[in-house]
Design an enzyme around this catalytic site. Structure first.
Site, PDB file in Angstrom:
ATOM      1  N   LYS A  58       0.820  -1.196   0.000  1.00 42.24           N
ATOM      2  CA  LYS A  58       0.000   0.000   0.000  1.00 42.24           C
ATOM      3  C   LYS A  58       0.871   1.272   0.000  1.00 42.24           C
ATOM      4  CE  LYS A  58      -3.943  -2.274   0.115  1.00 42.24           C
ATOM      5  NZ  LYS A  58      -3.745  -3.723   0.293  1.00 42.24           N
TER       6      LYS A  58
HETATM    7  C1  LIG Z   1      -4.934  -4.770   0.871  1.00 40.85           C
HETATM    8  C2  LIG Z   1      -6.411  -4.828   0.987  1.00 40.85           C
HETATM    9  C3  LIG Z   1      -7.051  -5.393   2.113  1.00 40.85           C
HETATM   10  C4  LIG Z   1      -6.312  -6.113   3.188  1.00 40.85           C
HETATM   11  O1  LIG Z   1      -5.364  -5.365   3.847  1.00 40.85           O
HETATM   12  P1  LIG Z   1      -4.424  -6.075   4.953  1.00 40.85           P
HETATM   13  O2  LIG Z   1      -3.819  -4.907   5.655  1.00 40.85           O
HETATM   14  O3  LIG Z   1      -3.428  -6.886   4.206  1.00 40.85           O
HETATM   15  O4  LIG Z   1      -5.288  -6.887   5.833  1.00 40.85           O
HETATM   16  C5  LIG Z   1      -8.426  -5.338   2.177  1.00 40.85           C
HETATM   17  N1  LIG Z   1      -9.158  -4.778   1.204  1.00 40.85           N
HETATM   18  C6  LIG Z   1      -8.588  -4.242   0.103  1.00 40.85           C
HETATM   19  C7  LIG Z   1      -9.451  -3.623  -0.943  1.00 40.85           C
HETATM   20  C8  LIG Z   1      -7.195  -4.271  -0.051  1.00 40.85           C
HETATM   21  O5  LIG Z   1      -6.634  -3.755  -1.149  1.00 40.85           O
END
Ligand SMILES: *Cc1c(COP(=O)(O)O)cnc(C)c1O
Length: 378
Positions: free
Chosen positions: A181
């Site tokens: 992210k």
């Molecule tokens: C990355 C992501 C998640 C999960 O995030 P984590 O921090 O890995 O649990 C959930 N929803 C979306 C749309 C994502 O892109």
């Protein structure tokens, strides 16, 4: 090989991790956790932000705090990451998938109302690629039917809808700080909410079902088990890494937009010639350059272009296989209405390398390779 993603590193992370260690507190809710949540509260104009171990945990907290019970229904797009659904499946909910809008890949807000039943409890808009869903319309539907809104803003950190930060519009907002992210702590996330009424329950849930937060504030002289809970606090070392990134948020944002804009400008001739489609950002949205994707003609073209790029040393990837067509999706959910776009559009989409430390020379090379792809030059 040009990677698809590498975790961002801005320079101060190691100093801050050292500082966390020297402070002698590595468990959750220390100095760096406080700094991170204060930063977000101020920047996103939201009353409460709590760091969590992941966006998945934040979604789990939201599902619990929304009062979802076994048999309740939760409406979301099928084109999303598994966690969006998992968090509600844990509470025994049935997932009701509705179609997306092809231009943004976000939930089609005009399809939501028809999917509502007496059992519906929550709507979960997912801000794909950090581009906002049509929140005014979604909030109006939620109000009309007395439903909660949980924003999956995993990709939408520091993006906005009509000037309001994503994750602060619904009842709960969930952020991800996974290494893929925009801002990261390796694994991590946060839950945001405006309503003070949720604060005590959220603290208890996050602290293993205890009133430990009250204890630290001196409001009770002993902490005890008061309700169901889990452990959703990240360690201070992770929070220290994140704080270094949040301090550099503007710089990270600028770099990601530079990459996005380069791709967008240089691949436009292919869009004009009808070979690809480029991302669309509605006027109401300010995005955070979380992702740059293109859509090609079909699955076959995508498979071949990804293979071609790999031969040229470029790693590009496709994205979600729609949840309703997966094994668990069939077991825990159903698709309401017709799947006009979800499957078709997901098969055409591919993501290009995009991360903070990506060299602009590499960005130029990726664009050049795509422009040179033989099938786009016939
Ligand atoms: C990355 C992501 C998640 C999960 O995030 P984590 O921090 O890995 O649990 C959930 N929803 C979306 C749309 C994502 O892109």
């Amino acid at each position: 090989m040009i990677d698809f993603n590498r975790p961002p590193f801005t320079g101060k992370e190691l100093d801050y991790i050292r500082e966390a260690i020297e402070r002698g507190k590595l468990c959750g809710d220390g100095e760096f956790t406080k700094r991170c949540s204060a930063w977000m509260r101020e920047k996103f104009k939201v009353s409460h932000v709590m760091l969590t171990t992941s966006c998945t945990s934040a979604l789990e907290m939201s599902a619990y705090l929304s009062g979802v019970q076994p048999g309740d229904e939760v409406i979301m797009p099928s084109y999303t990451f598994v966690s969006t659904a998992d968090a509600f499946v844990l509470r025994g909910a049935k997932i009701v998938f509705v179609d997306i809008r092809p231009e943004t890949m976000n939930i089609d807000e005009t399809k939501i109302e028809a999917a509502i039943t007496e059992k519906t409890k929550v709507i979960v808009p997912v801000h794909y690629a950090g581009v906002a869903c049509a929140m005014n319309e979604i909030m109006a539907i939620a109000k009309k039917y007395n439903l909660k809104v949980v924003e999956d803003a995993a990709q939408g950190v520091n993006a906005s809808y009509r000037g309001q930060a994503l994750g602060t519009i619904g009842d709960f907002g969930c952020y991800s700080f996974h290494e893929t992210k925009n801002y990261t702590m390796g694994e991590g996330g946060a839950i945001a909410f405006q309503d003070d009424g949720y604060l005590e329950d959220a603290e208890i849930l996050r602290e293993k079902g205890t009133d430990r937060s009250k204890f630290f504030r001196g409001q009770v002289d002993k902490y005890t088990w008061v309700n169901y809970g889990s452990s959703y606090l990240p360690s201070e070392m992770n929070a220290a890494y994140l704080y270094a990134q949040l301090e550099m948020a503007d710089q990270i944002d600028r770099k990601r937009h530079a990459i996005y804009d380069y791709y967008d400008e240089h691949l436009k001739p292919l869009a004009d010639a009808g070979y690809i489609e480029q991302p669309f950002v509605p006027d109401y949205a300010h995005h955070n350059a979380h992702m740059y994707f293109i859509k090609v003609k079909d699955l076959e073209t995508r498979t071949d272009l990804i293979r071609y790029l790999r031969e040229k040393g470029v790693c590009s990837v496709f994205h979600y296989v729609p949840l309703h067509s997966s094994k668990a999706g069939m077991r825990f959910g159903r698709f309401h209405g017709e799947d006009v776009y979800t499957t078709k559009e997901s098969e055409r989409l591919m993501r290009l390398p995009m991360f903070y430390n990506l060299d602009m020379k590499d960005v130029e090379y990726v664009a050049r390779c795509i422009l040179d792809y033989p099938a786009f030059n016939r």
